[in-house]
Motif scaffolding. Structure first.
Motif, PDB file in Angstrom:
ATOM      1  N   TYR A   1       0.828  -1.206   0.000  1.00 30.66           N
ATOM      2  CA  TYR A   1       0.000   0.000   0.000  1.00 30.66           C
ATOM      3  C   TYR A   1       0.861   1.254   0.000  1.00 30.66           C
ATOM      4  CZ  TYR A   1      -3.616   3.369   1.148  1.00 30.66           C
ATOM      5  OH  TYR A   1      -4.471   4.449   1.107  1.00 30.66           O
ATOM      6  N   PHE A   2       1.876   1.289   0.857  1.00 32.52           N
ATOM      7  CA  PHE A   2       2.713   2.480   0.930  1.00 32.52           C
ATOM      8  C   PHE A   2       3.572   2.641  -0.319  1.00 32.52           C
ATOM      9  CE2 PHE A   2       1.949   2.084   5.575  1.00 32.52           C
ATOM     10  CZ  PHE A   2       1.409   3.348   5.762  1.00 32.52           C
ATOM     11  N   ALA A   3       3.973   1.534  -0.936  1.00 35.35           N
ATOM     12  CA  ALA A   3       4.716   1.624  -2.194  1.00 35.35           C
ATOM     13  C   ALA A   3       3.841   2.227  -3.287  1.00 35.35           C
ATOM     14  CB  ALA A   3       5.214   0.243  -2.615  1.00 35.35           C
ATOM     15  N   CYS A   4       2.593   1.752  -3.371  1.00 33.20           N
ATOM     16  CA  CYS A   4       1.649   2.290  -4.353  1.00 33.20           C
ATOM     17  C   CYS A   4       1.352   3.758  -4.069  1.00 33.20           C
ATOM     18  CB  CYS A   4       0.347   1.485  -4.336  1.00 33.20           C
ATOM     19  SG  CYS A   4       0.502  -0.210  -4.919  1.00 33.20           S
ATOM     20  N   PHE A   5       1.148   4.086  -2.788  1.00 32.91           N
ATOM     21  CA  PHE A   5       0.807   5.464  -2.413  1.00 32.91           C
ATOM     22  C   PHE A   5       1.934   6.421  -2.778  1.00 32.91           C
ATOM     23  CE2 PHE A   5       0.260   9.126   0.307  1.00 32.91           C
ATOM     24  CZ  PHE A   5      -1.107   9.345   0.269  1.00 32.91           C
ATOM     25  N   ALA A   6       3.185   6.015  -2.512  1.00 36.58           N
ATOM     26  CA  ALA A   6       4.328   6.878  -2.830  1.00 36.58           C
ATOM     27  C   ALA A   6       4.404   7.136  -4.328  1.00 36.58           C
ATOM     28  CB  ALA A   6       5.618   6.237  -2.321  1.00 36.58           C
ATOM     29  N   SER A   7       4.210   6.102  -5.134  1.00 34.69           N
ATOM     30  CA  SER A   7       4.262   6.258  -6.587  1.00 34.69           C
ATOM     31  C   SER A   7       3.115   7.126  -7.085  1.00 34.69           C
ATOM     32  CB  SER A   7       4.213   4.888  -7.261  1.00 34.69           C
ATOM     33  OG  SER A   7       5.343   4.119  -6.917  1.00 34.69           O
ATOM     34  N   LEU A   8       1.910   6.889  -6.560  1.00 35.03           N
ATOM     35  CA  LEU A   8       0.743   7.667  -6.973  1.00 35.03           C
ATOM     36  C   LEU A   8       0.914   9.136  -6.606  1.00 35.03           C
ATOM     37  CD1 LEU A   8      -2.138   5.227  -5.971  1.00 35.03           C
ATOM     38  CD2 LEU A   8      -1.603   6.007  -8.285  1.00 35.03           C
ATOM     39  N   ASN A   9       1.496   9.389  -5.441  1.00 34.47           N
ATOM     40  CA  ASN A   9       1.694  10.769  -5.004  1.00 34.47           C
ATOM     41  C   ASN A   9       2.591  11.525  -5.983  1.00 34.47           C
ATOM     42  OD1 ASN A   9       1.415  12.930  -3.079  1.00 34.47           O
ATOM     43  ND2 ASN A   9       3.523  12.535  -2.477  1.00 34.47           N
ATOM     44  N   LEU A  10       3.650  10.858  -6.452  1.00 32.53           N
ATOM     45  CA  LEU A  10       4.553  11.489  -7.412  1.00 32.53           C
ATOM     46  C   LEU A  10       3.851  11.758  -8.742  1.00 32.53           C
ATOM     47  CD1 LEU A  10       7.837   9.501  -6.722  1.00 32.53           C
ATOM     48  CD2 LEU A  10       7.319  11.847  -6.072  1.00 32.53           C
ATOM     49  N   TYR A  11       3.008  10.812  -9.173  1.00 31.83           N
ATOM     50  CA  TYR A  11       2.285  10.993 -10.431  1.00 31.83           C
ATOM     51  C   TYR A  11       1.270  12.128 -10.332  1.00 31.83           C
ATOM     52  CZ  TYR A  11       4.015   7.111 -13.230  1.00 31.83           C
ATOM     53  OH  TYR A  11       4.800   6.288 -13.995  1.00 31.83           O
ATOM     54  N   ILE A  12       0.565  12.223  -9.189  1.00 28.25           N
ATOM     55  CA  ILE A  12      -0.405  13.296  -9.016  1.00 28.25           C
ATOM     56  C   ILE A  12       0.297  14.646  -9.045  1.00 28.25           C
ATOM     57  CG2 ILE A  12      -2.079  14.335  -7.435  1.00 28.25           C
ATOM     58  CD1 ILE A  12      -3.086  11.801  -8.724  1.00 28.25           C
ATOM     59  N   GLN A  13       1.445  14.739  -8.378  1.00 24.48           N
ATOM     60  CA  GLN A  13       2.224  15.975  -8.400  1.00 24.48           C
ATOM     61  C   GLN A  13       2.621  16.333  -9.823  1.00 24.48           C
ATOM     62  OE1 GLN A  13       5.513  15.285  -5.766  1.00 24.48           O
ATOM     63  NE2 GLN A  13       4.396  15.927  -3.943  1.00 24.48           N
ATOM     64  N   SER A  14       3.109  15.350 -10.565  1.00 25.66           N
ATOM     65  CA  SER A  14       3.575  15.591 -11.931  1.00 25.66           C
ATOM     66  C   SER A  14       2.431  16.022 -12.840  1.00 25.66           C
ATOM     67  CB  SER A  14       4.245  14.329 -12.477  1.00 25.66           C
ATOM     68  OG  SER A  14       4.634  14.516 -13.814  1.00 25.66           O
TER      69      SER A  14
END
Length: 424
Positions: free
Chosen positions: A281-294
């Motif tokens: 979950y935290f791995a997915c969340f970290a990746s998603l957070n970067l994509y949302i920022q981008s």
């Protein structure tokens, strides 16, 4: 947002730190779904598909490295395309990248939801609810202006590596399990179809390519970090695929998103599955957070250039494009409901997203062929051919990316020409 290229970049990245950053970027959410999806498509032949992909991705990575060193810019592929084909094409690539929002990001949200569901109490263990909670947390984190810690992501990547190693040790993986299957004519089409999905695992090389000038020894350590990073991530993916094939953890929609927790439960029991769900979950969340920022910043940049007075072009007091973030998050909520109602599976979403990513890569390789010289030009031509073959492997999924590019480039500019003609 302060640009990395405002002023002179600090040369702080070593070979090992660069290797760690790229490996973390490539592992991301991919390890938790792509090996199982690929195995569901090609079975044991997916092991050959991984080897083919590893060989194919090296020229692409090195071409991005050459572009990044010669044309360092936070604009990424859009900037390369602008240098090669002009500003109009640059805008089209920007919109093409944004078009991944309704397909690629929901795939990551769905995967995070499959992990989050395991962490919710029994009355609330619903996948859609877990997805909505994830989107809500992403909105909160982004509006606060928080940035994901590279150290935390590195720890997660190391935890993933340790997990795969434990699977091999306690899952009793033997030499019989790593025997490559015999290739036949019947396995060609499944391998090609699997390659169309597996390209997801190597999305992110283009972002790393812009860090070349920040290496202490860019001429030597930068290309080595790219090659070793790709090979290291590829080895982890291949090793995980061996375990998934051994335990037959593929072939259903549930296992496509939950193969790793399922295997963990078979080996370590229910407590192990909960731990893996947390890591996933935290791995997915970290990746998603970067994509949302981008994506939010890309939407902000487009709005600022075309409609500078629009709300989408406003930065909050915390330095965040709030309206762009909320708009993208709203799209994710709508897509989550649509996915739940229509029962769209991860494989379909990943293929559609890969259509966008591969087309972006293809345009980057085409730009590289025009911009670079000498051996780099030959390398870019090789990468261009490989990218075209991967795009062909996507089949029907490539139509989404083609339709988006056609709409934003030709139809948008065609409408402008009609407007000018009507005024005359």
């Amino acid at each position: 947002m302060k640009s990395r290229f405002s002023g002179r970049a600090k040369k702080e990245i070593t070979l090992w730190s660069g290797l760690g950053q790229l490996s973390t970027t490539l592992l991301g959410t991919g390890l938790f779904m792509i090996p199982a999806i690929a195995a569901g498509i090609a079975g044991e032949a997916s092991l050959w598909a991984w080897l083919i992909l590893f060989v194919a991705v090296i020229p692409i990575a090195l071409t991005f490295a050459a572009l990044g060193k010669r044309y360092p810019s936070a604009g990424g592929t859009a900037y390369f395309v602008r240098k090669a084909f002009g500003q109009r094409m640059e805008r089209s690539v920007g919109w093409l990248f944004l078009s991944v929002t309704p397909v690629g990001i929901p795939a990551g949200v769905a995967l995070a939801g499959s992990f989050g569901k395991q962490l919710l109490p029994t009355p609330l263990d619903n996948t859609l609810l877990a997805e909505l909670i994830t989107i809500g947390l992403l909105v909160m984190v982004n509006l606060m202006g928080s940035k994901s810690s590279a150290r935390i992501q590195t720890v997660i990547a190391l935890a993933i590596c340790a997990l795969v190693s434990l699977f091999w040790v306690y899952g009793d993986v033997s030499t019989a399990d790593i025997k490559m299957p015999v290739l036949t004519s019947d396995s060609i089409l499944p391998i090609a179809s699997a390659l169309g999905v597996m390209f997801w695992c190597f999305v992110g090389i283009e972002a790393f390519a812009h860090m070349g000038e920040e290496f202490k020894k860019p001429e030597t350590d930068f290309p080595i970090a790219i090659i070793l990073g790709c090979l290291f991530a590829g080895a982890i993916y291949w090793s995980c695929s061996v375990v998934i094939l051994k335990f037959h953890a593929y072939g259903t929609e549930e296992l496509a998103a939950g193969s790793i927790p399922w295997i963990s439960e078979q080996i370590f029991g229910s407590k192990g599955a909960i731990l893996i769900s947390l890591i996933g979950y935290f791995a997915c969340f970290a990746s998603l957070n970067l994509y949302i920022q981008s994506l939010s910043r890309m939407a902000f940049a487009i709005a600022k250039n075309s409609h500078p007075n629009a709300k989408m072009a406003v930065i909050s007091k915390r330095g965040v494009p709030a309206y762009a973030t909320l708009t993208i998050s709203a799209i994710l909520v709508i897509c989550s409901f649509i996915g739940e109602v229509l029962g769209i599976d991860l494989e379909a979403l990943v293929k559609l997203a890969n259509g966008v990513f591969v087309l972006v890569y293809l345009l980057a390789m085409l730009s590289a062929y025009k911009l670079l010289t000498g051996m780099n030009k030959v390398l870019s031509l090789t990468a261009l051919v490989i990218t075209m073959l991967v795009f062909a492997c996507l089949g029907w999924a490539s139509l989404y990316a083609i339709a988006v590019l056609f709409s934003v480039h030709f139809l948008r500019n065609g409408s402008k020409l009609l407007l000018v003609a009507s005024k005359k």
